[in-house]
Design an enzyme around this catalytic site. Structure first.
Site, PDB file in Angstrom:
ATOM      1  N   ARG A  48      10.396 -14.872   2.730  1.00  0.00           N
ATOM      2  CA  ARG A  48       9.134 -15.321   2.156  1.00  0.00           C
ATOM      3  C   ARG A  48       8.773 -16.748   2.551  1.00  0.00           C
ATOM      4  NH1 ARG A  48       6.479 -13.120  -1.659  1.00  0.00           N
ATOM      5  NH2 ARG A  48       5.814 -15.181  -2.281  1.00  0.00           N
TER       6      ARG A  48
ATOM      7  N   CYS B  35       8.952  -8.488  -3.163  1.00  0.00           N
ATOM      8  CA  CYS B  35      10.337  -8.841  -2.905  1.00  0.00           C
ATOM      9  C   CYS B  35      11.161  -8.451  -4.120  1.00  0.00           C
ATOM     10  CB  CYS B  35      10.482 -10.304  -2.540  1.00  0.00           C
ATOM     11  SG  CYS B  35      10.849 -11.382  -3.881  1.00  0.00           S
TER      12      CYS B  35
ATOM     13  N   ILE C  12      10.670 -17.700 -15.040  1.00  0.00           N
ATOM     14  CA  ILE C  12      10.011 -17.990 -13.751  1.00  0.00           C
ATOM     15  C   ILE C  12       9.607 -16.707 -13.024  1.00  0.00           C
ATOM     16  CG2 ILE C  12      10.223 -19.215 -11.530  1.00  0.00           C
ATOM     17  CD1 ILE C  12      10.496 -21.166 -13.781  1.00  0.00           C
TER      18      ILE C  12
ATOM     19  N   ASP D 136      -1.248 -16.728  -3.910  1.00  0.00           N
ATOM     20  CA  ASP D 136      -2.603 -17.193  -4.229  1.00  0.00           C
ATOM     21  C   ASP D 136      -2.700 -18.709  -4.395  1.00  0.00           C
ATOM     22  OD1 ASP D 136      -0.956 -16.638  -6.489  1.00  0.00           O
ATOM     23  OD2 ASP D 136      -2.682 -16.802  -7.823  1.00  0.00           O
ATOM     24  N   LEU D 137      -1.655 -19.331  -4.948  1.00  0.00           N
ATOM     25  CA  LEU D 137      -1.745 -20.780  -5.196  1.00  0.00           C
ATOM     26  C   LEU D 137      -1.565 -21.585  -3.909  1.00  0.00           C
ATOM     27  CD1 LEU D 137       0.225 -20.893  -8.576  1.00  0.00           C
ATOM     28  CD2 LEU D 137      -2.247 -20.793  -8.201  1.00  0.00           C
TER      29      LEU D 137
ATOM     30  N   ASP E 190      17.521 -19.979 -10.133  1.00  0.00           N
ATOM     31  CA  ASP E 190      18.483 -19.606  -9.097  1.00  0.00           C
ATOM     32  C   ASP E 190      19.931 -19.643  -9.591  1.00  0.00           C
ATOM     33  OD1 ASP E 190      16.422 -19.166  -7.363  1.00  0.00           O
ATOM     34  OD2 ASP E 190      16.639 -21.060  -6.276  1.00  0.00           O
TER      35      ASP E 190
ATOM     36  N   ARG F 239      22.821 -14.900   3.428  1.00  0.00           N
ATOM     37  CA  ARG F 239      21.529 -15.598   3.523  1.00  0.00           C
ATOM     38  C   ARG F 239      21.631 -17.000   2.938  1.00  0.00           C
ATOM     39  NH1 ARG F 239      16.440 -12.523   1.405  1.00  0.00           N
ATOM     40  NH2 ARG F 239      15.631 -14.443   2.262  1.00  0.00           N
TER      41      ARG F 239
ATOM     42  N   LYS G  33      19.990 -24.960   1.309  1.00  0.00           N
ATOM     43  CA  LYS G  33      19.132 -23.976   1.996  1.00  0.00           C
ATOM     44  C   LYS G  33      17.654 -24.256   1.710  1.00  0.00           C
ATOM     45  CE  LYS G  33      18.393 -19.739   0.065  1.00  0.00           C
ATOM     46  NZ  LYS G  33      16.975 -19.376  -0.098  1.00  0.00           N
ATOM     47  N   ASN G  34      17.328 -24.487   0.439  1.00  0.00           N
ATOM     48  CA  ASN G  34      15.913 -24.576   0.074  1.00  0.00           C
ATOM     49  C   ASN G  34      15.265 -25.920   0.419  1.00  0.00           C
ATOM     50  OD1 ASN G  34      15.996 -21.960  -0.685  1.00  0.00           O
ATOM     51  ND2 ASN G  34      15.971 -22.331  -2.898  1.00  0.00           N
TER      52      ASN G  34
ATOM     53  N   ARG H   9       5.698 -12.137  -6.728  1.00  0.00           N
ATOM     54  CA  ARG H   9       5.642 -13.385  -5.949  1.00  0.00           C
ATOM     55  C   ARG H   9       4.406 -13.513  -5.052  1.00  0.00           C
ATOM     56  NH1 ARG H   9      11.451 -14.788  -3.580  1.00  0.00           N
ATOM     57  NH2 ARG H   9      10.737 -16.929  -3.765  1.00  0.00           N
TER      58      ARG H   9
HETATM   59  N1  EPU Z   1       3.553 -18.051  -7.982  1.00  0.00           N
HETATM   60  C1  EPU Z   1       2.278 -17.569  -8.090  1.00  0.00           C
HETATM   61  N2  EPU Z   1       1.410 -17.774  -7.053  1.00  0.00           N
HETATM   62  C2  EPU Z   1       1.777 -18.455  -5.938  1.00  0.00           C
HETATM   63  C3  EPU Z   1       3.089 -18.964  -5.831  1.00  0.00           C
HETATM   64  C4  EPU Z   1       3.958 -18.755  -6.889  1.00  0.00           C
HETATM   65  O1  EPU Z   1       1.923 -16.937  -9.098  1.00  0.00           O
HETATM   66  O2  EPU Z   1       0.940 -18.606  -5.043  1.00  0.00           O
HETATM   67  C5  EPU Z   1       4.500 -17.828  -9.101  1.00  0.00           C
HETATM   68  C6  EPU Z   1       5.724 -17.015  -8.660  1.00  0.00           C
HETATM   69  O3  EPU Z   1       5.465 -15.629  -8.666  1.00  0.00           O
HETATM   70  C7  EPU Z   1       6.747 -17.438  -9.683  1.00  0.00           C
HETATM   71  C8  EPU Z   1       6.396 -18.914  -9.944  1.00  0.00           C
HETATM   72  O4  EPU Z   1       5.049 -19.067  -9.504  1.00  0.00           O
HETATM   73  O5  EPU Z   1       6.556 -16.714 -10.863  1.00  0.00           O
HETATM   74  C9  EPU Z   1       7.267 -19.911  -9.221  1.00  0.00           C
HETATM   75  O6  EPU Z   1       7.367 -19.580  -7.846  1.00  0.00           O
HETATM   76  P1  EPU Z   1       7.592 -20.676  -6.712  1.00  0.00           P
HETATM   77  O7  EPU Z   1       6.375 -20.743  -5.853  1.00  0.00           O
HETATM   78  O8  EPU Z   1       8.055 -21.937  -7.349  1.00  0.00           O
HETATM   79  O9  EPU Z   1       8.785 -20.028  -5.879  1.00  0.00           O
HETATM   80  P2  EPU Z   1       9.007 -20.087  -4.291  1.00  0.00           P
HETATM   81  O10 EPU Z   1       8.481 -21.349  -3.743  1.00  0.00           O
HETATM   82  O11 EPU Z   1       8.540 -18.809  -3.701  1.00  0.00           O
HETATM   83  C10 EPU Z   1      11.319 -21.299  -4.391  1.00  0.00           C
HETATM   84  C11 EPU Z   1      12.712 -21.014  -3.921  1.00  0.00           C
HETATM   85  C12 EPU Z   1      13.308 -19.894  -4.755  1.00  0.00           C
HETATM   86  C13 EPU Z   1      13.327 -20.343  -6.211  1.00  0.00           C
HETATM   87  C14 EPU Z   1      11.892 -20.719  -6.660  1.00  0.00           C
HETATM   88  C15 EPU Z   1      11.819 -21.264  -8.062  1.00  0.00           C
HETATM   89  C16 EPU Z   1      12.766 -21.613  -1.579  1.00  0.00           C
HETATM   90  C17 EPU Z   1      12.871 -21.179  -0.169  1.00  0.00           C
HETATM   91  N3  EPU Z   1      12.716 -20.651  -2.504  1.00  0.00           N
HETATM   92  O12 EPU Z   1      10.589 -20.093  -4.208  1.00  0.00           O
HETATM   93  O13 EPU Z   1      14.647 -19.705  -4.312  1.00  0.00           O
HETATM   94  O14 EPU Z   1      13.821 -19.315  -7.035  1.00  0.00           O
HETATM   95  O15 EPU Z   1      11.355 -21.702  -5.759  1.00  0.00           O
HETATM   96  O16 EPU Z   1      12.624 -22.385  -8.185  1.00  0.00           O
HETATM   97  O17 EPU Z   1      12.748 -22.801  -1.862  1.00  0.00           O
HETATM   98  C18 EPU Z   1      16.595 -18.493  -3.756  1.00  0.00           C
HETATM   99  O18 EPU Z   1      16.967 -19.484  -3.121  1.00  0.00           O
HETATM  100  O19 EPU Z   1      17.355 -17.510  -4.025  1.00  0.00           O
HETATM  101  C19 EPU Z   1      15.215 -18.451  -4.241  1.00  0.00           C
HETATM  102  C20 EPU Z   1      14.609 -17.335  -4.616  1.00  0.00           C
END
Ligand code: EPU
Length: 429
Positions: free
Chosen positions: A102, A126, A338, A134-135, A316, A408, A22-23, A131
């Site tokens: 998201r 969420c 995380i 900003d980055l 995950d 999902r 999925k991801n 989540r």
């Molecule tokens: N974060 C920030 N600012 C940002 C972006 C992220 O502070 O702008 C923080 C987040 O709040 C979190 C950490 O950085 O504490 C890591 O977040 P990340 O950006 O890596 O997560 P994501 O890209 O939103 C993806 C997966 C998630 C998985 C995470 C971590 C997809 C579609 N989603 O989310 O998958 O848990 O990486 O590996 O790839 C799931 O599939 O159930 C799921 C939640």
């Protein structure tokens, strides 16, 4: 609303085919916005999130055609999508759609890189934490996009195109890294991304982008270099197997006992999780056909685990491991590093008889002899599936409510499990 009824106590034996990830699928579909040519994706899982992203991309004018079944294909073979973003008719992604998934926020990168403008709703809160984005915004800004926040929308503009730059993430972010790579692929000049996420799905998307004509090196390491190109082409790409689905079924058989072949799974995508299972006393064998996971008779040893970005133990799989450790012979510790609020499964596992104490980011799990079935529900995908794992070993009947969370991210979960001996059925309505 559908529910799933499970009568626990059956061992799992047989073969479970692992679907496409999925991801990886979601960012690969989003990458189609970078080109006016057709991107063909194979091994795409049939999931609610994939369907929702099809609708979101459709809103931008993207055409998606699903290939029919070929002779000899089984119900478990992935689908092939032909995705064409030849005519992008709208660069706005509205709140109603982005708030439901998201990852759809990530369309901001290809839209601003190719169209010079994107207006994408902030996703909002969420179930697993705040989540922020900003980055992701920082990365686009580093490539020269002008950013404005207006009434809940992020507006990114780069009328003359993006320019390569240096992006250094203060924290590892999967979405931030996807965004940076996609945007940098069409930027003028070279981009260096430091402290990039190393998840296999990043390398899979970079691999597909390179087939489309991008020049990306280092994906899968913490330093990625992208040499921008003026345009990208179509390509054909096969989505890699889902490591979280693999780990989930591995934990399920570790919980019930039995012997499962996880077909098409690739051990190197989840080595940290397989190591933890070995520590717990589970047998893991890598074969040509996939990964075999077995537990016959012996009890489970407790473990101490902290989630971490890849190659660490994935967040995950945290809920699923916790379900497993509820029946270990001793006390386990799991730290979630995380996401700050990814423990919604705890109170539901407690309803099944688990003994879990929470202290900030740390959960202490005291193994019990046996769980007992009860009605449960969860508010996110991985939490829901942890309840399924617990229920498979619990005495009596468990009703898992709010099954749409499972749909999902897990393709035909109840079919895959019941084919291996689980007493599990979906109750519609
Ligand atoms: N974060 C920030 N600012 C940002 C972006 C992220 O502070 O702008 C923080 C987040 O709040 C979190 C950490 O950085 O504490 C890591 O977040 P990340 O950006 O890596 O997560 P994501 O890209 O939103 C993806 C997966 C998630 C998985 C995470 C971590 C997809 C579609 N989603 O989310 O998958 O848990 O990486 O590996 O790839 C799931 O599939 O159930 C799921 C939640």
């Amino acid at each position: 609303m559908d529910r799933i009824r499970i009568t626990g106590g059956q061992r799992l034996n047989g073969t479970i085919p692992i679907s496409g990830a999925k991801n990886a699928t979601l960012p690969l579909m989003i990458a189609s916005l970078l080109t006016d040519q057709t991107l063909i994706l194979e091994n795409v899982p049939r999931l609610a999130d994939v369907g929702l992203l099809q609708r979101i991309l459709g809103n931008h004018g993207v055409d998606i055609m699903v290939s029919g079944k070929r002779p000899g294909e089984t119900a478990y073979d992935g689908q092939t999508l032909h995705i064409s973003a030849a005519n992008v008719i709208d660069t706005t992604a509205p709140y109603e759609l982005v708030s439901r998934m998201r990852a759809s926020f990530w369309v901001i990168a290809p839209l601003v890189a190719r169209m010079g403008e994107a207006r994408v709703s902030m996703p909002g809160g969420c179930a697993i934490g705040t989540r922020p984005v900003d980055l992701l915004i920082m990365a686009l800004n580093d490539l020269g996009a002008e950013i404005e926040i207006d009434r809940g929308y992020v507006i990114a503009r780069a009328r003359k195109g993006l320019t390569g730059g240096s992006i250094s993430f203060p924290k590892v972010t999967v979405g931030g890294t996807h965004t940076a790579i996609m945007a940098a692929s069409l930027a003028r000049g070279t981009t260096v991304i430091e402290n990039a996420a190393r998840e296999p799905e990043i390398a899979d998307v970079a691999d597909c982008l390179n087939k489309m004509g991008a020049k990306i090196s280092g994906a899968g390491t913490a330093r990625i270099v992208v040499e921008g190109v003026p345009r990208l082409n179509g390509a054909r790409h096969r989505v890699l197997p889902d490591r979280i689905e693999t780990g989930t079924y591995a934990m399920a058989v570790a919980m019930t006992g039995g012997d499962l072949l996880l077909e098409n799974a690739r051990a190197e995508l989840l080595q940290a999780a397989l190591n933890v299972l070995c520590q717990a006393g589970v047998e893991v064998t890598v074969t040509n056909a996939g990964v075999r996971v077995a537990r016959n008779g012996a009890g489970l040893s407790p473990v101490e685990v902290a989630t971490a970005p890849f190659p660490g133990f994935p967040t995950d799989l945290q809920a699923q491991l916790m379900a497993l450790m509820t029946c270990a012979q001793g006390t386990s510790q799991i730290r979630e590093t995380i996401f700050e609020n990814r423990f919604m499964h705890v109170q539901e596992l407690v309803r099944l008889g688990a003994r879990i104490r929470l202290d900030g980011e740390r959960a202490t799990i005291e193994g019990v002899e046996r769980l007992k079935g009860a009605p449960v529900m969860a508010t996110d995908l991985r939490a829901s599936v942890s309840l399924v794992i617990a229920a498979l070993a619990a005495e009596g009947e468990t009703m898992v409510n709010r099954v749409y969370h499972l749909d999902r991210g897990f393709e035909r979960l109840e079919d895959k499990l019941s084919a291996c001996g689980a007493a599990i059925e979906r109750i519609s309505g």
